[in-house]
Scaffold this active site. Structure first.
Site, PDB file in Angstrom:
ATOM      1  N   CYS A   2       3.124 -45.620  72.627  1.00 58.07           N
ATOM      2  CA  CYS A   2       4.536 -45.784  72.296  1.00 58.07           C
ATOM      3  C   CYS A   2       5.017 -47.149  72.744  1.00 58.07           C
ATOM      4  O   CYS A   2       4.321 -47.874  73.445  1.00 58.07           O
ATOM      5  CB  CYS A   2       5.327 -44.689  72.996  1.00 58.07           C
ATOM      6  SG  CYS A   2       4.636 -43.056  72.731  1.00 58.07           S
ATOM      7  N   ARG A  27       3.526 -50.388  67.863  1.00 63.79           N
ATOM      8  CA  ARG A  27       2.853 -49.535  68.834  1.00 63.79           C
ATOM      9  C   ARG A  27       2.963 -48.054  68.474  1.00 63.79           C
ATOM     10  O   ARG A  27       2.259 -47.228  69.055  1.00 63.79           O
ATOM     11  CB  ARG A  27       3.442 -49.757  70.235  1.00 63.79           C
ATOM     12  CG  ARG A  27       3.409 -51.208  70.710  1.00 63.79           C
ATOM     13  CD  ARG A  27       4.080 -51.335  72.061  1.00 63.79           C
ATOM     14  NE  ARG A  27       3.360 -50.542  73.035  1.00 63.79           N
ATOM     15  CZ  ARG A  27       2.283 -50.992  73.685  1.00 63.79           C
ATOM     16  NH1 ARG A  27       1.858 -52.207  73.463  1.00 63.79           N
ATOM     17  NH2 ARG A  27       1.638 -50.216  74.530  1.00 63.79           N
ATOM     18  N   TRP A  74       4.471 -42.763  69.320  1.00 57.80           N
ATOM     19  CA  TRP A  74       3.225 -42.439  68.612  1.00 57.80           C
ATOM     20  C   TRP A  74       2.813 -41.091  69.175  1.00 57.80           C
ATOM     21  O   TRP A  74       2.438 -40.977  70.337  1.00 57.80           O
ATOM     22  CB  TRP A  74       2.136 -43.476  68.898  1.00 57.80           C
ATOM     23  CG  TRP A  74       0.965 -43.345  67.988  1.00 57.80           C
ATOM     24  CD1 TRP A  74       0.794 -43.930  66.756  1.00 57.80           C
ATOM     25  CD2 TRP A  74      -0.246 -42.586  68.213  1.00 57.80           C
ATOM     26  NE1 TRP A  74      -0.414 -43.572  66.218  1.00 57.80           N
ATOM     27  CE2 TRP A  74      -1.082 -42.746  67.086  1.00 57.80           C
ATOM     28  CE3 TRP A  74      -0.698 -41.786  69.252  1.00 57.80           C
ATOM     29  CZ2 TRP A  74      -2.332 -42.133  66.966  1.00 57.80           C
ATOM     30  CZ3 TRP A  74      -1.941 -41.167  69.138  1.00 57.80           C
ATOM     31  CH2 TRP A  74      -2.740 -41.356  68.005  1.00 57.80           C
ATOM     32  N   ASN A 100       5.354 -43.774  77.899  1.00 56.86           N
ATOM     33  CA  ASN A 100       4.211 -44.144  77.052  1.00 56.86           C
ATOM     34  C   ASN A 100       2.948 -43.766  77.827  1.00 56.86           C
ATOM     35  O   ASN A 100       2.736 -44.269  78.932  1.00 56.86           O
ATOM     36  CB  ASN A 100       4.220 -45.652  76.770  1.00 56.86           C
ATOM     37  CG  ASN A 100       2.908 -46.093  76.126  1.00 56.86           C
ATOM     38  OD1 ASN A 100       2.246 -45.309  75.450  1.00 56.86           O
ATOM     39  ND2 ASN A 100       2.508 -47.330  76.389  1.00 56.86           N
ATOM     40  N   GLY A 101       2.150 -42.880  77.271  1.00 57.14           N
ATOM     41  CA  GLY A 101       0.934 -42.452  77.981  1.00 57.14           C
ATOM     42  C   GLY A 101       0.718 -40.964  77.807  1.00 57.14           C
ATOM     43  O   GLY A 101       1.314 -40.338  76.919  1.00 57.14           O
ATOM     44  N   GLU A 486     -16.742 -54.098  59.472  1.00 55.00           N
ATOM     45  CA  GLU A 486     -15.355 -54.566  59.638  1.00 55.00           C
ATOM     46  C   GLU A 486     -14.599 -54.525  58.309  1.00 55.00           C
ATOM     47  O   GLU A 486     -13.445 -54.093  58.246  1.00 55.00           O
ATOM     48  CB  GLU A 486     -15.352 -55.982  60.229  1.00 55.00           C
ATOM     49  CG  GLU A 486     -13.998 -56.615  60.424  1.00 55.00           C
ATOM     50  CD  GLU A 486     -13.021 -55.825  61.271  1.00 55.00           C
ATOM     51  OE1 GLU A 486     -11.822 -56.123  61.202  1.00 55.00           O
ATOM     52  OE2 GLU A 486     -13.448 -54.853  61.947  1.00 55.00           O
ATOM     53  N   LYS A 490     -11.209 -52.308  57.589  1.00 53.75           N
ATOM     54  CA  LYS A 490      -9.942 -52.877  57.108  1.00 53.75           C
ATOM     55  C   LYS A 490      -9.422 -52.085  55.898  1.00 53.75           C
ATOM     56  O   LYS A 490      -8.258 -51.721  55.823  1.00 53.75           O
ATOM     57  CB  LYS A 490     -10.104 -54.356  56.738  1.00 53.75           C
ATOM     58  CG  LYS A 490     -10.289 -55.263  57.957  1.00 53.75           C
ATOM     59  CD  LYS A 490      -9.062 -55.481  58.772  1.00 53.75           C
ATOM     60  CE  LYS A 490      -8.930 -54.610  59.974  1.00 53.75           C
ATOM     61  NZ  LYS A 490      -9.725 -54.827  61.140  1.00 53.75           N
ATOM     62  N   GLU A 493      -8.251 -48.491  57.066  1.00 54.89           N
ATOM     63  CA  GLU A 493      -7.064 -48.330  57.915  1.00 54.89           C
ATOM     64  C   GLU A 493      -5.766 -48.749  57.250  1.00 54.89           C
ATOM     65  O   GLU A 493      -4.694 -48.290  57.650  1.00 54.89           O
ATOM     66  CB  GLU A 493      -7.261 -49.046  59.253  1.00 54.89           C
ATOM     67  CG  GLU A 493      -7.353 -50.523  59.229  1.00 54.89           C
ATOM     68  CD  GLU A 493      -7.529 -51.076  60.649  1.00 54.89           C
ATOM     69  OE1 GLU A 493      -8.310 -52.033  60.809  1.00 54.89           O
ATOM     70  OE2 GLU A 493      -6.915 -50.536  61.573  1.00 54.89           O
ATOM     71  N   HIS A 509     -31.999 -44.633  52.427  1.00 57.69           N
ATOM     72  CA  HIS A 509     -32.238 -43.474  53.296  1.00 57.69           C
ATOM     73  C   HIS A 509     -31.112 -42.452  53.194  1.00 57.69           C
ATOM     74  O   HIS A 509     -30.895 -41.652  54.106  1.00 57.69           O
ATOM     75  CB  HIS A 509     -32.431 -43.954  54.747  1.00 57.69           C
ATOM     76  CG  HIS A 509     -33.495 -45.008  54.838  1.00 57.69           C
ATOM     77  ND1 HIS A 509     -34.838 -44.732  54.736  1.00 57.69           N
ATOM     78  CD2 HIS A 509     -33.390 -46.354  54.975  1.00 57.69           C
ATOM     79  CE1 HIS A 509     -35.533 -45.855  54.819  1.00 57.69           C
ATOM     80  NE2 HIS A 509     -34.681 -46.854  54.964  1.00 57.69           N
ATOM     81  N   LYS A 608      -1.105 -50.235  67.317  1.00 50.79           N
ATOM     82  CA  LYS A 608      -1.806 -51.485  67.596  1.00 50.79           C
ATOM     83  C   LYS A 608      -2.690 -51.413  68.831  1.00 50.79           C
ATOM     84  O   LYS A 608      -3.816 -51.902  68.836  1.00 50.79           O
ATOM     85  CB  LYS A 608      -0.794 -52.614  67.754  1.00 50.79           C
ATOM     86  CG  LYS A 608      -1.388 -53.983  67.969  1.00 50.79           C
ATOM     87  CD  LYS A 608      -2.186 -54.423  66.772  1.00 50.79           C
ATOM     88  CE  LYS A 608      -2.905 -55.730  66.914  1.00 50.79           C
ATOM     89  NZ  LYS A 608      -3.842 -55.998  65.841  1.00 50.79           N
TER      90      LYS A 608
HETATM   91  C1  AGP Z   1      -8.409 -52.695  64.149  1.00 56.65           C
HETATM   92  O1  AGP Z   1      -7.838 -53.207  63.027  1.00 56.65           O
HETATM   93  C2  AGP Z   1      -7.678 -51.624  64.775  1.00 56.65           C
HETATM   94  N1  AGP Z   1      -6.358 -51.985  65.070  1.00 56.65           N
HETATM   95  C3  AGP Z   1      -8.387 -50.999  65.953  1.00 56.65           C
HETATM   96  O2  AGP Z   1      -9.637 -50.557  65.534  1.00 56.65           O
HETATM   97  C4  AGP Z   1      -8.578 -51.926  67.169  1.00 56.65           C
HETATM   98  O3  AGP Z   1      -9.527 -52.890  66.893  1.00 56.65           O
HETATM   99  C5  AGP Z   1      -9.048 -51.078  68.351  1.00 56.65           C
HETATM  100  O4  AGP Z   1      -8.042 -50.144  68.646  1.00 56.65           O
HETATM  101  C6  AGP Z   1      -9.363 -51.922  69.580  1.00 56.65           C
HETATM  102  O5  AGP Z   1      -8.203 -52.548  70.019  1.00 56.65           O
HETATM  103  P1  AGP Z   1      -8.304 -53.713  71.112  1.00 56.65           P
HETATM  104  O6  AGP Z   1      -9.107 -54.822  70.539  1.00 56.65           O
HETATM  105  O7  AGP Z   1      -6.888 -54.089  71.357  1.00 56.65           O
HETATM  106  O8  AGP Z   1      -8.966 -53.111  72.328  1.00 56.65           O
END
Ligand code: AGP
Length: 613
Positions: A2, A27, A74, A100-101, A486, A490, A493, A509, A608
């Site tokens: 959050c 967040r 969140w 937050n937590g 990667e 992208k 997500e 395989h 994030k």
């Molecule tokens: C990537 O686009 C995502 N936001 C997510 O996978 C991110 O890379 C992951 O949560 C790790 O975050 P960090 O690099 O802040 O530790």
């Protein structure tokens, strides 16, 4: 994950709090709420959904007051709803909290409090904490900050909290453990937030709170910090290094697109003062004192999550290739619980953009407890991971607001290349000629990225063709296998299209069974390394009528003929291709997501920085 923000001072709190929530919305954006203290009353407003819905809900309402707090959520415990939205109140309505937590032992505390006559209105773990604080304050007859301190000693889990009390209209109590919290110190005002983005436009004097610290913030009084074990601490005030412009969209439609186009600069900044191509050396001041230890290491273990884990995978290929030290790459969430074998002579490198990812933080603590040397590669200055590691390297990519990581990934890979080159020169594991050539190749990367960004329109046209697919595959070999992972992440997500990345040879395989005329397959096929093998893999997919979208080296006429669509990237050394090949994949995902009307900067269900496990 959050976002929390609070303010006390001479100004009206509401505009500062709402603006702060918009800055922190990346967040979490399931619900939002605000609490203002005035005339010995706590005025609370909450809404399901985004901050904009809260703002609409509050238009025309009395939002006056010069002290308050706000939260964007969140959801972890309890679905997104008004009931579960923060702030939560104590039963006697004299206290309010944002959090937050995750309170891991909330169920036990909840039933104890229920037995003591407390009624719960929400499903959240957070509500337990405010009832506990009320209970202590009532029974122990202590000031609110002392009740908070005592309560936090009974809590297991992660928290960043702010508590307001109607009995103390000039006081904010804030505390953290595991989740980030920053206090901003103005001339005659204070700000509290999950990160510095809501604070920068008002002051650049901040205190990054440490774990198990409580801040007692009172109007017109100096900031007080103490530990939950009641030790007084002297606040360590630091100057913020980021500026307002960096957290604005700068004319781009989305932060993600802005951050993709910032990569020539962010890659250059990640190498600034470190890469000396003309003088023939590399320097990484942040780990200088540990160079010998690294060079004598038996093993390097990299731990990370998500995109940072993909960067670590590129790092494995790089360091083993350049420095000949064995490297293992670990998902932090698995590493922390699988009882790994860690020796004192191991070097553990934690990679994280936010520097707040809970699983990576825990992996660091585990490695430290086993006596390993733990280094960090982080983007956010002053973050928990930066402070928890023995030493490290900042990626200097600038603030990354878009939830989908882009410029942080290429900055992480740039730093890993510098790391590999530094050690290779020290260890003499590669010929000087190769070392100098790689320095110059690396130095040329930012301008090569600029040329790729000029293909944005062509890439958008390719995206338009594939925007309605249900599935897709990404294939690469060697250094480009992590790039395939990667690229797939992208697309997943931000466009919610199912996508998988694979080592190209793995297709036979099993996954090749997925191929038919409706399956787009993105190949990262530069004219380097196992290029000939990639040609064969492309043939295999073509034979099953799969659609070929190939990232190719400029002027590769062979693949131009074989692919249904291709994107040309400038030639560079095999080790550096990930820095170029990633860019078109970022843009493809971005354009597909925009065309599918997805919320590119704040994709559903994501946040994030993942500050809970
Ligand atoms: C990537 O686009 C995502 N936001 C997510 O996978 C991110 O890379 C992951 O949560 C790790 O975050 P960090 O690099 O802040 O530790």
């Amino acid at each position: 994950m959050c976002g929390i923000v609070a303010y006390v001072g001479p100004r009206e709190a509401y505009p500062i709090l709402i603006k702060g929530l918009y800055r922190l919305e990346y967040r979490g954006y399931d619900s939002a709420g605000i609490c203002l203290v005035r005339k010995n009353d706590l005025k609370i407003y909450k809404c399901k959904g985004k901050v904009s819905e809260l703002e609409t809900h509050l238009s025309g309402k009395d939002v006056s007051g010069t002290i308050g707090m706000a939260h964007t959520r969140w959801a972890t415990h309890g679905e997104p709803s008004v009931i579960n939205a923060h702030p939560h109140s104590s039963q006697n309505k004299s206290l309010s909290i944002i959090h937050n937590g995750i309170i891991e032992n909330y169920a036990v505390l909840r039933s104890e409090l229920k037995n003591r006559g407390y009624h719960f209105t929400s499903e959240t773990d957070t509500e337990v904490l405010i009832h506990l604080i009320e209970d202590i304050q009532t029974n122990e007859k202590v000031p609110v900050e002392e009740a908070v301190r005592i309560a936090l000693n009974q809590v297991i889990g992660a928290y960043a909290i702010v508590v307001l009390s109607k009995g103390c209209p000039d006081k904010i109590i804030a505390a953290r453990k595991g989740s980030p919290l920053v206090v901003g110190i103005g001339k005659d005002e204070f700000f509290v937030a999950s990160d510095a983005t809501p604070i920068i436009e008002y002051t650049d004097n901040v205190v990054f709170m440490n774990d198990e610290e409580i801040a007692i913030i009172e109007r017109d009084k100096p900031l007080k910090i103490k530990t939950i074990t009641n030790q007084d601490k002297t606040p360590y005030v630091q100057k913020l290094e980021i500026n307002l412009g960096e957290i604005e969209k700068g004319g781009f439609d989305h932060f993600m697109l802005k951050e993709i186009f910032e990569q020539p600069r962010s890659i250059r900044d990640s190498m600034r003062g470190r890469l000396h191509a003309d003088l023939g050396f590399v320097t990484l001041g942040g780990i200088h004192d540990y160079e010998q230890k690294i060079l004598n290491a038996d093993r390097i273990i990299m731990t990370a999550c998500g995109t940072s884990w993909h960067a670590a995978l590129v790092g494995e290929y790089l360091i083993e290739d350049l420095v000949r030290i064995p490297v293992e790459v670990e998902y932090s969430s698995e590493f922390r619980y699988r009882n790994p074998v860690i020796h004192e002579n191991d070097i553990v490198i934690a990679i994280s953009q936010s520097g707040e990812t809970a699983d990576t933080l825990a992996a660091i603590e585990l490695a430290k407890s086993k006596g390993a040397t733990v280094l960090g590669i982080c983007n956010v200055v002053g973050s928990s991971i930066a402070r928890a590691t023995h030493a490290g390297v900042y990626t200097h990519a600038g603030p990354e607001i878009g939830v989908a990581s882009t410029k942080a990934f290429t900055a992480q890979v740039s730093v890993l290349v510098l790391f590999g080159l530094l050690l290779a020169q020290k260890k003499g594991t590669i010929p000087q000629s190769q070392f100098y050539r790689l320095l110059h190749e690396l130095n040329a990367i930012p301008s090569k990225v600029e040329t790729i960004l000029k293909l944005n329109d062509q890439i958008r046209n390719i995206a338009r063709i594939y925007k309605d697919v249900k599935n897709s595959l990404y294939l690469g070999r060697g250094y480009n296998f992590p790039v395939a992972l990667e690229g797939a992440l992208k697309l997943k997500e931000i466009s919610y299209i199912h996508a998988e990345g694979y080592p190209a040879a793995e297709m036979k395989h099993g996954p090749i069974a997925l191929i038919d005329e409706s399956m787009p397959v993105f190949f990262i096929a530069p004219k380097r390394g196992t290029y000939e093998k990639m040609i064969t893999n492309i043939e295999e997919v073509k034979a099953r009528k799969g659609k070929i979208i190939a990232i190719i080296t400029r002027g590769d006429e062979t693949l131009k003929k074989m692919a249904d669509h291709y994107i040309e990237i400038p030639d560079t050394d095999e080790m550096l291709v990930p820095l170029l090949a990633t860019i078109p994949l970022q843009l493809i995902s971005y354009h597909i997501a925009v065309m599918r009307n997805c919320n590119v900067d704040q994709p559903r269900n994501l946040a994030k920085s993942v500050t809970v496990e």
